[in-house]
Design a protein around this motif. Structure first.
Motif, PDB file in Angstrom:
ATOM      1  N   VAL A  44      11.374  14.746  13.659  1.00  0.00           N
ATOM      2  CA  VAL A  44      10.504  14.182  14.693  1.00  0.00           C
ATOM      3  C   VAL A  44       9.256  13.571  14.057  1.00  0.00           C
ATOM      4  CG1 VAL A  44       9.105  14.705  16.730  1.00  0.00           C
ATOM      5  CG2 VAL A  44      11.353  15.772  16.446  1.00  0.00           C
ATOM      6  N   ILE A  45       8.697  14.244  13.064  1.00  0.00           N
ATOM      7  CA  ILE A  45       7.520  13.685  12.384  1.00  0.00           C
ATOM      8  C   ILE A  45       7.889  12.382  11.690  1.00  0.00           C
ATOM      9  CG2 ILE A  45       5.852  14.060  10.528  1.00  0.00           C
ATOM     10  CD1 ILE A  45       5.860  16.997  11.185  1.00  0.00           C
ATOM     11  N   GLU A  46       9.052  12.346  11.048  1.00  0.00           N
ATOM     12  CA  GLU A  46       9.498  11.116  10.379  1.00  0.00           C
ATOM     13  C   GLU A  46       9.596   9.972  11.379  1.00  0.00           C
ATOM     14  OE1 GLU A  46      10.018  10.647   7.210  1.00  0.00           O
ATOM     15  OE2 GLU A  46      10.193  12.651   6.362  1.00  0.00           O
ATOM     16  N   GLN A  47      10.216  10.235  12.512  1.00  0.00           N
ATOM     17  CA  GLN A  47      10.422   9.171  13.501  1.00  0.00           C
ATOM     18  C   GLN A  47       9.101   8.687  14.094  1.00  0.00           C
ATOM     19  OE1 GLN A  47      13.142  10.781  16.387  1.00  0.00           O
ATOM     20  NE2 GLN A  47      14.916  10.728  14.995  1.00  0.00           N
ATOM     21  N   GLU A  48       8.242   9.638  14.481  1.00  0.00           N
ATOM     22  CA  GLU A  48       6.990   9.254  15.118  1.00  0.00           C
ATOM     23  C   GLU A  48       6.045   8.590  14.127  1.00  0.00           C
ATOM     24  OE1 GLU A  48       6.438   9.299  18.331  1.00  0.00           O
ATOM     25  OE2 GLU A  48       8.488  10.045  18.549  1.00  0.00           O
ATOM     26  N   ALA A  49       6.036   9.029  12.879  1.00  0.00           N
ATOM     27  CA  ALA A  49       5.196   8.366  11.874  1.00  0.00           C
ATOM     28  C   ALA A  49       5.663   6.935  11.650  1.00  0.00           C
ATOM     29  CB  ALA A  49       5.233   9.155  10.568  1.00  0.00           C
ATOM     30  N   GLY A  50       6.973   6.700  11.743  1.00  0.00           N
ATOM     31  CA  GLY A  50       7.508   5.355  11.563  1.00  0.00           C
ATOM     32  C   GLY A  50       7.184   4.416  12.703  1.00  0.00           C
ATOM     33  N   ARG A  51       6.774   4.966  13.849  1.00  0.00           N
ATOM     34  CA  ARG A  51       6.449   4.124  15.007  1.00  0.00           C
ATOM     35  C   ARG A  51       4.971   3.737  15.047  1.00  0.00           C
ATOM     36  NH1 ARG A  51      10.003   8.057  17.840  1.00  0.00           N
ATOM     37  NH2 ARG A  51      12.002   7.021  18.214  1.00  0.00           N
ATOM     38  N   ILE A  52       4.164   4.304  14.189  1.00  0.00           N
ATOM     39  CA  ILE A  52       2.731   3.971  14.186  1.00  0.00           C
ATOM     40  C   ILE A  52       2.546   2.547  13.658  1.00  0.00           C
ATOM     41  CG2 ILE A  52       0.480   4.557  13.213  1.00  0.00           C
ATOM     42  CD1 ILE A  52       1.405   7.456  13.044  1.00  0.00           C
ATOM     43  N   GLU A  53       1.880   1.706  14.426  1.00  0.00           N
ATOM     44  CA  GLU A  53       1.688   0.309  14.052  1.00  0.00           C
ATOM     45  C   GLU A  53       0.357   0.058  13.347  1.00  0.00           C
ATOM     46  OE1 GLU A  53       2.177  -2.018  17.555  1.00  0.00           O
ATOM     47  OE2 GLU A  53       4.330  -1.575  17.766  1.00  0.00           O
ATOM     48  N   GLU A  54      -0.548   1.009  13.418  1.00  0.00           N
ATOM     49  CA  GLU A  54      -1.849   0.849  12.759  1.00  0.00           C
ATOM     50  C   GLU A  54      -1.652   0.750  11.245  1.00  0.00           C
ATOM     51  OE1 GLU A  54      -6.220   3.092  12.707  1.00  0.00           O
ATOM     52  OE2 GLU A  54      -4.625   3.759  14.052  1.00  0.00           O
ATOM     53  N   LYS A  55      -2.442  -0.074  10.592  1.00  0.00           N
ATOM     54  CA  LYS A  55      -2.301  -0.317   9.156  1.00  0.00           C
ATOM     55  C   LYS A  55      -3.452   0.294   8.370  1.00  0.00           C
ATOM     56  CE  LYS A  55       1.355  -2.864   9.886  1.00  0.00           C
ATOM     57  NZ  LYS A  55       2.708  -2.364   9.525  1.00  0.00           N
ATOM     58  N   VAL A  56      -3.162   0.636   7.129  1.00  0.00           N
ATOM     59  CA  VAL A  56      -4.200   1.096   6.207  1.00  0.00           C
ATOM     60  C   VAL A  56      -4.864  -0.133   5.594  1.00  0.00           C
ATOM     61  CG1 VAL A  56      -4.663   2.370   4.073  1.00  0.00           C
ATOM     62  CG2 VAL A  56      -2.953   3.233   5.694  1.00  0.00           C
ATOM     63  N   PRO A  57      -6.201  -0.202   5.568  1.00  0.00           N
ATOM     64  CA  PRO A  57      -6.885  -1.386   5.009  1.00  0.00           C
ATOM     65  C   PRO A  57      -6.530  -1.610   3.540  1.00  0.00           C
ATOM     66  CG  PRO A  57      -8.417   0.009   6.234  1.00  0.00           C
ATOM     67  CD  PRO A  57      -7.143   0.785   6.113  1.00  0.00           C
ATOM     68  N   ASP A  58      -6.587  -2.853   3.109  1.00  0.00           N
ATOM     69  CA  ASP A  58      -6.341  -3.193   1.701  1.00  0.00           C
ATOM     70  C   ASP A  58      -7.553  -2.832   0.849  1.00  0.00           C
ATOM     71  OD1 ASP A  58      -3.853  -4.234   2.348  1.00  0.00           O
ATOM     72  OD2 ASP A  58      -4.671  -6.244   2.754  1.00  0.00           O
ATOM     73  N   GLY A  59      -7.322  -2.800  -0.459  1.00  0.00           N
ATOM     74  CA  GLY A  59      -8.415  -2.602  -1.399  1.00  0.00           C
ATOM     75  C   GLY A  59      -8.831  -1.170  -1.624  1.00  0.00           C
ATOM     76  N   LEU A  60      -8.062  -0.215  -1.138  1.00  0.00           N
ATOM     77  CA  LEU A  60      -8.401   1.195  -1.311  1.00  0.00           C
ATOM     78  C   LEU A  60      -7.624   1.795  -2.475  1.00  0.00           C
ATOM     79  CD1 LEU A  60      -8.315   2.422   2.419  1.00  0.00           C
ATOM     80  CD2 LEU A  60     -10.291   1.607   1.105  1.00  0.00           C
ATOM     81  N   THR A  61      -8.174   2.830  -3.078  1.00  0.00           N
ATOM     82  CA  THR A  61      -7.446   3.571  -4.109  1.00  0.00           C
ATOM     83  C   THR A  61      -6.355   4.399  -3.438  1.00  0.00           C
ATOM     84  OG1 THR A  61      -8.847   5.537  -3.986  1.00  0.00           O
ATOM     85  CG2 THR A  61      -9.572   3.741  -5.448  1.00  0.00           C
ATOM     86  N   PRO A  62      -5.363   4.864  -4.188  1.00  0.00           N
ATOM     87  CA  PRO A  62      -4.320   5.697  -3.590  1.00  0.00           C
ATOM     88  C   PRO A  62      -4.882   6.924  -2.868  1.00  0.00           C
ATOM     89  CG  PRO A  62      -3.602   4.947  -5.733  1.00  0.00           C
ATOM     90  CD  PRO A  62      -5.041   4.509  -5.589  1.00  0.00           C
ATOM     91  N   SER A  63      -5.887   7.574  -3.448  1.00  0.00           N
ATOM     92  CA  SER A  63      -6.468   8.749  -2.791  1.00  0.00           C
ATOM     93  C   SER A  63      -7.155   8.363  -1.494  1.00  0.00           C
ATOM     94  CB  SER A  63      -7.462   9.435  -3.728  1.00  0.00           C
ATOM     95  OG  SER A  63      -6.803   9.965  -4.862  1.00  0.00           O
ATOM     96  N   GLN A  64      -7.856   7.224  -1.499  1.00  0.00           N
ATOM     97  CA  GLN A  64      -8.507   6.755  -0.275  1.00  0.00           C
ATOM     98  C   GLN A  64      -7.477   6.364   0.777  1.00  0.00           C
ATOM     99  OE1 GLN A  64     -10.809   3.614  -2.070  1.00  0.00           O
ATOM    100  NE2 GLN A  64     -12.669   4.861  -2.218  1.00  0.00           N
ATOM    101  N   ARG A  65      -6.392   5.740   0.346  1.00  0.00           N
ATOM    102  CA  ARG A  65      -5.313   5.374   1.280  1.00  0.00           C
ATOM    103  C   ARG A  65      -4.751   6.620   1.965  1.00  0.00           C
ATOM    104  NH1 ARG A  65      -2.241   1.036   1.430  1.00  0.00           N
ATOM    105  NH2 ARG A  65      -0.323   2.270   1.364  1.00  0.00           N
TER     106      ARG A  65
END
Length: 466
Positions: A221-242
């Motif tokens: 269920v977590i896999e499916q619901e996480a895949g439906r999130i349309e919000e994006k992570v901003p560019d230019g961040l480090t992996p830890s910040q992402r």
């Protein structure tokens, strides 16, 4: 470690049949086999196919999973681990006890967990008594008050002719010193209570481990619901910040999903529930940043090269390694990896076991490559180990997290993945060990208390087999 404990399906069928009050003859007739053949199945002398298993489950009114429950296999593996921690483990097969009575198996594990907690508390208190200046102060204060009280009491007892003014002075000394002694005792009790509250942390870790393993470290269920999130992570961040941003995003979108997963399990302590909730939030953030299908396809394409996957998904070594340990979707599974994280002192802060590779809770064998990585931070090291006759590939790297304040030293820890050696050809790190020669194999154990290797120069405790 002995071969992974599996609870016999035949025992499960027989116990479910008896619980339902169904005779062997009636069950055999209902599912279309002979009583003799069913008897062989219940004795684990015949394999049983999925279709027949489903017919038996339908007749007994239970789900087919009741005969192949991951939780029972985990119980058996935990019992086996407990038995091996003693110099002379109890005879018999742990899986047989689980098959006979899972409730009794859980009771044994609960008693063992309580004994570990009590032992840890005793050691902690002994160490505090020996080293903490607060306890030296308590002891000095108590002895001083007792000496003063005793002296005043002896004077009052020995001198009957004492005038009232002097007698009142010594009586006042008794009252004031007794009150002070009471205050010191109260302070000491408060210090005892505050100093031992964390001793149950090991039990909390073990309980969360059981929760994750009972779900095979996979939450559809977590896999499916996480895949439906349309919000994006901003560019230019480090992996830890992402990852931090991803954690905030899933917190906004999946609170009910996480609450439902947690609500389906009863935890003994608030600490265990808090640990489990944190583990699921991290799981959700990983699933959001590294979607299951795309990540599994990339893992196959790179032969599970952690660095290559990190570049593709802009993730750290630890984030990729943790995600690799969650590729357990039925019908679309990756290589089953166990996951371990330790600090330079050997303290385990994260672990995800597999049925084949049960990771220790309180520090692994010092011969494991995970400790060697601290001398070579930033490099990925691999090791082929023989653990009680079973071979595994271990992949590890030491990492650092720089603190914001320059005066603070960096936080160091090491992360390790472990897998069965039978699948070496599927993983890029297995190429160096493809020959399978004994010269490339490290003979090691799981941890010293249960290890049977008597010829180990690194041993800190006596051999379990000695």
């Amino acid at each position: 470690m002995a071969t992974a404990q599996r609870v016999p399906i035949g025992d499960r069928i027989r116990n479910q049949r008896r619980t339902a009050g169904v005779t062997q003859r009636d069950l055999a007739s209902a599912v279309g086999v002979s009583p003799a053949y069913l008897s062989l199945i219940e004795s684990d002398k015949r394999q049983i196919g999925g279709r027949l298993l489903r017919r038996i489950a339908e007749r007994l009114g239970v789900p087919a999973e009741a005969f192949t429950a991951v939780s029972d296999d985990r119980l058996a593996a935990d019992l086996d681990e407990v038995s091996r921690s003693f110099d002379e483990g109890p005879p018999g097969n742990a899986a047989e006890l689980v098959a006979f009575s899972p409730a009794w198996a859980r009771t044994v594990l609960e008693l063992h967990a309580r004994s570990l907690t009590a032992e840890a508390r005793a050691f902690r208190l002994a160490d505090r008594f020996a080293r903490d200046p607060q306890w030296t102060s308590f002891a000095h204060d108590i002895l001083s008050r007792i000496t003063s009280i005793r002296s005043a009491a002896e004077i009052l007892s020995d001198f009957d002719t004492m005038d009232d003014t002097v007698r009142r002075r010594f009586t006042g000394t008794l009252v004031s010193e007794s009150a002070r002694l009471t205050d010191v005792a109260r302070d000491m009790i408060e210090a005892l209570q505050s100093g031992t509250a964390v001793d149950a942390a090991g039990a909390d870790v073990r309980e969360v481990d059981a929760f994750l393993q009972d779900h095979n470290n996979f939450f559809e269920v977590i896999e499916q619901e996480a895949g439906r999130i349309e919000e994006k992570v901003p560019d230019g961040l480090t992996p830890s910040q992402r990852f931090a941003v991803a954690r905030e995003i899933v917190a906004r979108h999946l609170p009910e999903v996480i609450a439902d997963e947690i609500g389906g399990n009863t935890f003994r302590t608030e600490g265990a529930e808090r640990r489990a909730r944190g583990a699921l939030w991290r799981y959700a953030a990983g699933a959001f940043l590294m979607p299951y299908g795309a990540f599994l396809e990339a893992a196959w394409a790179t032969r599970y090269d952690v660095d290559a996957l990190g570049l593709t998904f802009q993730a750290t070594f630890e984030q990729v390694a943790h995600r690799l340990a969650t590729l357990r979707r039925p019908g679309a599974e990756g290589v089953p990896f166990a996951f371990l994280r330790v600090d330079p002192a050997g303290t385990v802060s994260k672990r995800l076991s597999t049925p084949e590779l049960r990771l220790p809770l309180f520090g692994a064998c010092p011969l494991w490559v995970i400790y060697e990585t601290f001398a070579l931070p930033g490099r990925t090291l691999a090791q082929l180990v023989d653990l009680d006759g079973e071979r595994f590939l271990l992949i590890a790297r030491a990492l650092e997290k720089t603190m914001r304040r320059q005066a603070q030293p960096p936080v160091r820890f090491a992360v390790m993945l472990g897998m069965e050696a039978s699948r070496l050809d599927e993983v890029v790190y297995g190429d160096a060990f493809a020959s399978g020669r004994d010269s490339v194999v490290t003979r090691a154990g799981y941890e010293c208390l249960s290890c049977k290797r008597s010829d180990c120069a690194q041993r800190a405790h006596g051999s379990a087999g000695a």
